[in-house]
Write a protein that holds these residues in place. Structure first.
Motif, PDB file in Angstrom:
ATOM      1  N   LEU A   6       0.837  -1.203   0.000  1.00 34.15           N
ATOM      2  CA  LEU A   6       0.000   0.000   0.000  1.00 34.15           C
ATOM      3  C   LEU A   6       0.869   1.247   0.000  1.00 34.15           C
ATOM      4  O   LEU A   6       0.649   2.185  -0.780  1.00 34.15           O
ATOM      5  N   LEU A   7       1.887   1.252   0.856  1.00 33.19           N
ATOM      6  CA  LEU A   7       2.798   2.380   0.937  1.00 33.19           C
ATOM      7  C   LEU A   7       3.586   2.550  -0.359  1.00 33.19           C
ATOM      8  O   LEU A   7       3.807   3.672  -0.829  1.00 33.19           O
ATOM      9  N   GLY A   8       3.995   1.402  -0.959  1.00 34.22           N
ATOM     10  CA  GLY A   8       4.759   1.456  -2.201  1.00 34.22           C
ATOM     11  C   GLY A   8       4.010   2.125  -3.328  1.00 34.22           C
ATOM     12  O   GLY A   8       4.566   2.941  -4.072  1.00 34.22           O
ATOM     13  N   VAL A   9       2.727   1.805  -3.482  1.00 34.80           N
ATOM     14  CA  VAL A   9       1.921   2.409  -4.546  1.00 34.80           C
ATOM     15  C   VAL A   9       1.766   3.911  -4.307  1.00 34.80           C
ATOM     16  O   VAL A   9       1.918   4.725  -5.234  1.00 34.80           O
ATOM     17  N   ILE A  10       1.464   4.297  -3.064  1.00 32.62           N
ATOM     18  CA  ILE A  10       1.246   5.718  -2.763  1.00 32.62           C
ATOM     19  C   ILE A  10       2.526   6.530  -2.964  1.00 32.62           C
ATOM     20  O   ILE A  10       2.515   7.606  -3.574  1.00 32.62           O
ATOM     21  N   VAL A  11       3.657   6.025  -2.465  1.00 28.91           N
ATOM     22  CA  VAL A  11       4.930   6.743  -2.617  1.00 28.91           C
ATOM     23  C   VAL A  11       5.320   6.842  -4.087  1.00 28.91           C
ATOM     24  O   VAL A  11       5.725   7.919  -4.571  1.00 28.91           O
ATOM     25  N   ALA A  12       5.191   5.726  -4.821  1.00 27.10           N
ATOM     26  CA  ALA A  12       5.549   5.737  -6.242  1.00 27.10           C
ATOM     27  C   ALA A  12       4.669   6.711  -7.013  1.00 27.10           C
ATOM     28  O   ALA A  12       5.159   7.501  -7.832  1.00 27.10           O
ATOM     29  N   GLY A  13       3.360   6.663  -6.770  1.00 28.65           N
ATOM     30  CA  GLY A  13       2.439   7.561  -7.473  1.00 28.65           C
ATOM     31  C   GLY A  13       2.715   9.021  -7.163  1.00 28.65           C
ATOM     32  O   GLY A  13       2.642   9.888  -8.051  1.00 28.65           O
ATOM     33  N   TRP A  14       3.029   9.293  -5.900  1.00 26.19           N
ATOM     34  CA  TRP A  14       3.329  10.669  -5.482  1.00 26.19           C
ATOM     35  C   TRP A  14       4.599  11.178  -6.151  1.00 26.19           C
ATOM     36  O   TRP A  14       4.643  12.296  -6.687  1.00 26.19           O
ATOM     37  N   LEU A  15       5.678  10.371  -6.142  1.00 28.17           N
ATOM     38  CA  LEU A  15       6.943  10.789  -6.749  1.00 28.17           C
ATOM     39  C   LEU A  15       6.832  10.951  -8.263  1.00 28.17           C
ATOM     40  O   LEU A  15       7.377  11.891  -8.854  1.00 28.17           O
ATOM     41  N   VAL A  16       6.134  10.026  -8.913  1.00 24.49           N
ATOM     42  CA  VAL A  16       5.968  10.113 -10.367  1.00 24.49           C
ATOM     43  C   VAL A  16       5.147  11.347 -10.734  1.00 24.49           C
ATOM     44  O   VAL A  16       5.419  12.023 -11.740  1.00 24.49           O
ATOM     45  N   TYR A  17       4.148  11.670  -9.915  1.00 29.31           N
ATOM     46  CA  TYR A  17       3.332  12.869 -10.174  1.00 29.31           C
ATOM     47  C   TYR A  17       4.190  14.126 -10.096  1.00 29.31           C
ATOM     48  O   TYR A  17       4.080  15.033 -10.941  1.00 29.31           O
ATOM     49  N   TRP A  18       5.075  14.168  -9.066  1.00 28.10           N
ATOM     50  CA  TRP A  18       5.971  15.314  -8.939  1.00 28.10           C
ATOM     51  C   TRP A  18       6.927  15.405 -10.128  1.00 28.10           C
ATOM     52  O   TRP A  18       7.163  16.495 -10.680  1.00 28.10           O
ATOM     53  N   ALA A  19       7.478  14.256 -10.554  1.00 31.07           N
ATOM     54  CA  ALA A  19       8.409  14.247 -11.687  1.00 31.07           C
ATOM     55  C   ALA A  19       7.706  14.615 -12.990  1.00 31.07           C
ATOM     56  O   ALA A  19       8.299  15.270 -13.860  1.00 31.07           O
ATOM     57  N   ARG A  20       6.436  14.242 -13.115  1.00 34.35           N
ATOM     58  CA  ARG A  20       5.704  14.472 -14.364  1.00 34.35           C
ATOM     59  C   ARG A  20       5.134  15.885 -14.447  1.00 34.35           C
ATOM     60  O   ARG A  20       5.208  16.524 -15.504  1.00 34.35           O
ATOM     61  N   PHE A  21       4.608  16.392 -13.317  1.00 32.83           N
ATOM     62  CA  PHE A  21       3.901  17.675 -13.362  1.00 32.83           C
ATOM     63  C   PHE A  21       4.589  18.775 -12.558  1.00 32.83           C
ATOM     64  O   PHE A  21       4.148  19.922 -12.586  1.00 32.83           O
ATOM     65  N   GLY A  22       5.644  18.422 -11.803  1.00 30.18           N
ATOM     66  CA  GLY A  22       6.367  19.434 -11.043  1.00 30.18           C
ATOM     67  C   GLY A  22       5.623  19.947  -9.827  1.00 30.18           C
ATOM     68  O   GLY A  22       5.947  21.020  -9.318  1.00 30.18           O
ATOM     69  N   GLU A  23       4.618  19.203  -9.351  1.00 31.60           N
ATOM     70  CA  GLU A  23       3.857  19.603  -8.173  1.00 31.60           C
ATOM     71  C   GLU A  23       3.787  18.444  -7.183  1.00 31.60           C
ATOM     72  O   GLU A  23       3.708  17.276  -7.575  1.00 31.60           O
ATOM     73  N   TRP A  24       3.803  18.812  -5.877  1.00 30.43           N
ATOM     74  CA  TRP A  24       3.715  17.780  -4.849  1.00 30.43           C
ATOM     75  C   TRP A  24       2.264  17.435  -4.510  1.00 30.43           C
ATOM     76  O   TRP A  24       1.987  16.330  -4.059  1.00 30.43           O
ATOM     77  N   GLN A  25       1.358  18.380  -4.709  1.00 25.36           N
ATOM     78  CA  GLN A  25      -0.038  18.197  -4.321  1.00 25.36           C
ATOM     79  C   GLN A  25      -0.824  17.525  -5.447  1.00 25.36           C
ATOM     80  O   GLN A  25      -1.045  18.128  -6.491  1.00 25.36           O
TER      81      GLN A  25
END
Length: 459
Positions: A22-41
């Protein structure tokens, strides 16, 4: 033997595995979102997708057995499971996005790299867990004690194999060498030795040609709370479509093990929390009214508290609305209520007949000491009496006791004034344990609403 694998003792990764994924999916999705869109939120749409993927990963891994069999599964086998699980989830997610016509609302790069990142996270977590757990096993930590019983040659062979497979986390708590068929006196002493050894499992290491001894030994051990395994010599036999575990390099036929394995404990606990919480809110006004009526009806406390036997033989305190006048029992005795029992109050007779006196046990459910559905918990004195009379009586304690059960919806509730009645109740309880499923629980709850609350034998 049941074809079901049943409810086994928790392995370390059975507890932390779902949290890690569960933690792995959330952390991966969060980091990829930041790398893709430049936002943490993350925006709400992506959070919903991330939570859906995380729950799907945990559910499919659980159903696929990825959180169990860590003592005996090779890492290559675990890795293959993960590849199949994540590959299947990727196919499902992509198909859903396409068929639901929402693909344009999500970045395909985000979805793909989130799945890839969570897969790598889970693999690395399992590599680390494997190294830590195996190291602890080698140092004698987290070991499950095993008591070996059988002819000397076979027992020593199993013991040697256990030492060769030390990374599986089993240790010898005791050995009993059989020189012939054990007699009653020998069995009694053996049972005492097993209980004193502190073992978690009993392995009956008897060749198939001495099968009668297996039956004798199993009957002697069936009232103990340890898991019981048969370790025969099956290396030259071809097993087709049969379920046999493999421990210490040996085939094991599980004769009597804890019936909850894999995701079953989590599913059942979630069922208890969700349904138990909802029912508790719905019955709160009724409970308050009953509590007031009990308090005004006769002197004494509103609740009746008594110790009962719970899962794996552990005692817990069960709650009921008081239905009798306050009285004292002889030490170590418990008299069941009978028809016309003068101790039962007028209100108590109604509460017992309709099972409304059981409503406070939903608090026991929320505590985690009971389930909504399961074998009814008996008084400690009744357990002491029937465990030596009714075959496999104590096996009903391999799961949490319940407010209602398969025996109750089949009319087996209330007074058990004969051994035959108790045998029927135990037979139904064991059938429920062997055939447990979420749908069976829901069926029993449904039947309880219509015919399980009232009964002619409830006094």
């Amino acid at each position: 033997m049941s074809r079901r694998s049943g409810f086994s003792k928790y392995e370390p990764f059975q507890i932390i595995g779902p949290v890690v994924d569960l933690l792995g999916v959330i952390v991966a999705g969060w980091l990829v979102y930041w790398a893709r869109f430049g936002e943490w939120q993350l925006i709400e749409l992506y959070w919903l997708a991330l939570l859906a993927i995380a729950m799907l990963v945990v559910l499919v891994n659980g159903l696929h057995g990825s959180y169990q069999d860590w003592r005996t599964s090779s890492f290559a086998h675990v890795l293959l499971r993960l590849v199949l699980v994540w590959g299947g989830i990727a196919l499902v997610v992509m198909s859903f996005l396409f068929l639901a016509h929402v693909a344009e609302r999500y970045s395909r790069l985000w979805v793909g790299f989130t799945l890839l990142g969570s897969f790598l996270f889970s693999v690395l977590a399992r590599v680390l867990a494997y190294q830590v757990v195996r190291a602890l096993y080698r140092r004698g930590r987290l070991r499950r004690g095993v008591f070996l019983v059988g002819p000397q040659g076979h027992v020593l062979g199993v013991a040697r194999d256990m030492r060769r497979h030390s990374t599986e986390g089993f240790g010898i708590s005791g050995i009993h060498r059989l020189s012939g068929e054990p007699q009653a006196v020998d069995l009694e002493r053996l049972v005492q030795r097993v209980e004193a050894s502190g073992a978690s499992e009993i392995w009956i290491c008897v060749p198939l040609e001495r099968g009668h001894e297996v039956q004798v030994l199993f009957r002697a051990f069936q009232q103990l709370m340890m898991d019981v395994r048969l370790i025969p010599d099956l290396k030259d036999m071809r097993l087709l479509n049969h379920r046999a575990s493999q421990v210490a390099g040996r085939y094991a036929l599980d004769l009597s093990v804890s019936p909850m394995a894999g995701m079953a404990p989590y599913v059942k606990r979630l069922e208890d929390i969700v349904l138990g919480g909802l029912i508790s809110l719905l019955i709160l006004p009724v409970c308050l009214a009953i509590a007031l009526a009990v308090k005004l009806g006769s002197p004494g406390p509103v609740l009746f508290k008594q110790y009962r036997t719970g899962i794996n033989g552990k005692r817990f305190k069960v709650y009921k609305f008081r239905s009798m006048e306050v009285h004292e029992e002889s030490s170590g005795q418990l008299t069941q209520a009978t028809k016309g029992d003068p101790r039962v109050t007028r209100l108590g007779a109604f509460l017992r007949r309709t099972s409304l006196d059981e409503l406070p046990q939903f608090y026991n459910v929320l505590q985690g000491r009971m389930s909504i559905v399961g074998p009814r918990p008996h008084a400690l004195a009744h357990n002491d009496h029937y465990r030596g009379i009714v075959e496999s009586y104590m096996r009903r304690h391999k799961v949490k006791p319940g407010i209602t059960g398969w025996a109750q919806v089949n009319g087996l509730r209330g007074e058990t004034d004969t051994v035959e009645k108790m045998e029927q109740r135990v037979e139904h309880d064991l059938w429920y344990i062997d055939n447990w499923s979420l749908w069976l629980d829901l069926r029993i709850i449904f039947l309880t609403v219509f015919k399980g609350f009232a009964g002619q034998n409830a006094y």
